[in-house]
Design a protein around this motif. Structure first.
Motif, short mmCIF file in Angstrom:
data_model
loop_
_atom_site.label_atom_id
_atom_site.label_comp_id
_atom_site.label_asym_id
_atom_site.label_seq_id
_atom_site.Cartn_x
_atom_site.Cartn_y
_atom_site.Cartn_z
N THR A 16 0.83 -1.20 0.00
CA THR A 16 0.00 0.00 0.00
C THR A 16 0.87 1.26 0.00
O THR A 16 0.58 2.22 -0.72
CB THR A 16 -0.95 0.00 1.21
OG1 THR A 16 -1.71 -1.21 1.19
CG2 THR A 16 -1.88 1.18 1.20
N ALA A 17 1.92 1.24 0.80
CA ALA A 17 2.84 2.38 0.82
C ALA A 17 3.53 2.54 -0.53
O ALA A 17 3.72 3.67 -1.01
CB ALA A 17 3.86 2.21 1.93
N ALA A 18 3.90 1.43 -1.16
CA ALA A 18 4.53 1.50 -2.48
C ALA A 18 3.57 2.08 -3.52
O ALA A 18 3.96 2.91 -4.35
CB ALA A 18 5.00 0.12 -2.91
N ALA A 19 2.32 1.65 -3.47
CA ALA A 19 1.31 2.22 -4.37
C ALA A 19 1.10 3.70 -4.07
O ALA A 19 0.88 4.50 -4.99
CB ALA A 19 -0.01 1.46 -4.24
N GLY A 20 1.20 4.08 -2.81
CA GLY A 20 1.08 5.49 -2.43
C GLY A 20 2.22 6.33 -2.98
O GLY A 20 2.01 7.46 -3.43
N VAL A 21 3.42 5.78 -2.95
CA VAL A 21 4.58 6.50 -3.50
C VAL A 21 4.39 6.72 -5.00
O VAL A 21 4.65 7.81 -5.52
CB VAL A 21 5.88 5.73 -3.20
CG1 VAL A 21 7.05 6.28 -4.00
CG2 VAL A 21 6.20 5.77 -1.71
N VAL A 22 3.90 5.69 -5.69
CA VAL A 22 3.64 5.82 -7.13
C VAL A 22 2.54 6.86 -7.36
O VAL A 22 2.64 7.71 -8.26
CB VAL A 22 3.25 4.45 -7.74
CG1 VAL A 22 2.76 4.61 -9.17
CG2 VAL A 22 4.43 3.50 -7.68
N ALA A 23 1.49 6.82 -6.55
CA ALA A 23 0.40 7.79 -6.70
C ALA A 23 0.89 9.22 -6.44
O ALA A 23 0.48 10.15 -7.15
CB ALA A 23 -0.74 7.45 -5.74
N VAL A 24 1.77 9.40 -5.45
CA VAL A 24 2.31 10.74 -5.18
C VAL A 24 3.15 11.22 -6.36
O VAL A 24 3.05 12.37 -6.78
CB VAL A 24 3.13 10.73 -3.86
CG1 VAL A 24 3.94 12.00 -3.72
CG2 VAL A 24 2.22 10.56 -2.66
N ALA A 25 3.97 10.32 -6.91
CA ALA A 25 4.81 10.70 -8.04
C ALA A 25 3.97 11.07 -9.27
O ALA A 25 4.22 12.10 -9.92
CB ALA A 25 5.79 9.58 -8.37
N VAL A 26 2.99 10.23 -9.57
CA VAL A 26 2.14 10.50 -10.74
C VAL A 26 1.32 11.77 -10.52
O VAL A 26 1.22 12.63 -11.41
CB VAL A 26 1.23 9.29 -11.04
CG1 VAL A 26 0.17 9.65 -12.07
CG2 VAL A 26 2.07 8.11 -11.51
N SER A 27 0.76 11.95 -9.34
CA SER A 27 -0.04 13.14 -9.06
C SER A 27 0.82 14.39 -9.05
O SER A 27 0.38 15.46 -9.49
CB SER A 27 -0.74 13.00 -7.70
OG SER A 27 -1.65 11.94 -7.73
N GLY A 28 2.04 14.27 -8.57
CA GLY A 28 2.96 15.41 -8.61
C GLY A 28 3.30 15.80 -10.03
O GLY A 28 3.40 17.00 -10.34
N ALA A 29 3.48 14.81 -10.90
CA ALA A 29 3.80 15.11 -12.30
C ALA A 29 2.60 15.69 -13.04
O ALA A 29 2.75 16.58 -13.88
CB ALA A 29 4.27 13.83 -12.99
N VAL A 30 1.41 15.20 -12.71
CA VAL A 30 0.21 15.64 -13.43
C VAL A 30 -0.36 16.94 -12.85
O VAL A 30 -0.71 17.86 -13.59
CB VAL A 30 -0.87 14.53 -13.41
CG1 VAL A 30 -2.20 15.03 -13.96
CG2 VAL A 30 -0.39 13.32 -14.19
N ALA A 31 -0.46 17.02 -11.53
CA ALA A 31 -1.15 18.15 -10.91
C ALA A 31 -0.24 19.04 -10.06
O ALA A 31 -0.73 19.93 -9.37
CB ALA A 31 -2.31 17.64 -10.06
N GLY A 32 1.04 18.79 -10.06
CA GLY A 32 1.96 19.64 -9.31
C GLY A 32 2.02 19.30 -7.83
O GLY A 32 1.69 18.19 -7.40
N GLY A 33 2.44 20.27 -7.05
CA GLY A 33 2.64 20.08 -5.61
C GLY A 33 1.36 19.77 -4.86
O GLY A 33 1.34 18.95 -3.94
N LYS A 34 0.28 20.45 -5.23
CA LYS A 34 -1.00 20.18 -4.57
C LYS A 34 -1.50 18.77 -4.88
O LYS A 34 -2.12 18.13 -4.04
CB LYS A 34 -2.05 21.21 -4.96
CG LYS A 34 -1.83 22.55 -4.30
CD LYS A 34 -3.01 23.45 -4.47
CE LYS A 34 -2.80 24.72 -3.66
NZ LYS A 34 -3.99 25.52 -3.57
N GLY A 35 -1.21 18.28 -6.07
CA GLY A 35 -1.58 16.91 -6.43
C GLY A 35 -0.79 15.90 -5.61
O GLY A 35 -1.34 14.90 -5.13
#
Length: 145
Positions: A16-35
């Motif tokens: 779950t934490a690994a999936a969270g890290v991927v989600a943070v990276a993808v959201s950061g790339a797509v929506a920036g810092g707030k993502g």
């Protein structure tokens, strides 16, 4: 926490934490810092809710085994309803990206449940309690004559 419980928690929390890290990276790339912040908050809430739920379920299995199945069903329904409430409450927030939060929350929850199912399938559970035989003499079950 007994080692089996800790192992079960670890087998669920790490994916779950690994999936969270991927989600943070993808959201950061797509929506920036707030993502990235929204995805991190969503992942942390899912880890917290599911971790507490696993702890409560394991406590119920040890102390009230007759309520285990009903408690498990009630617990999962309550968790999903609370997660839905969190998504609804933070829908219009400007603190972080709400879509990234919701996607990370749902993805983390699904990964947790899949990891928990996998951990349960791989667990070596006793079908018979090995400590149940206290004496070597067989008990008489029929009427004495």
């Amino acid at each position: 926490m007994p080692s089996n419980d800790a192992r079960n928690l670890l087998q669920c929390a790490v994916p779950t934490a690994a999936a969270g890290v991927v989600a943070v990276a993808v959201s950061g790339a797509v929506a920036g810092g707030k993502g990235a912040l929204g995805a991190a908050v969503g992942t942390l809430i899912a880890l917290l809710f599911m971790g507490i739920g696993l702890y409560v379920l394991q406590w119920t299995a040890k102390t009230l085994p007759q309520l285990f199945q009903a408690m498990g069903l009630m617990l999962y329904v309550a968790q999903l309803l609370l997660l839905l409430i969190f998504v609804a409450v933070f829908k219009g927030t400007s603190l972080f990206n709400a879509k990234a939060f919701a996607v990370a929350l749902v993805v983390s929850t699904v990964v947790w449940m899949a990891a928990q199912a996998r951990a349960h399938l791989k667990a070596k559970l006793f079908y018979v309690d090995p400590d149940s035989s206290k004496s070597d003499k067989p008990e008489k079950t029929g009427p004495s004559t």
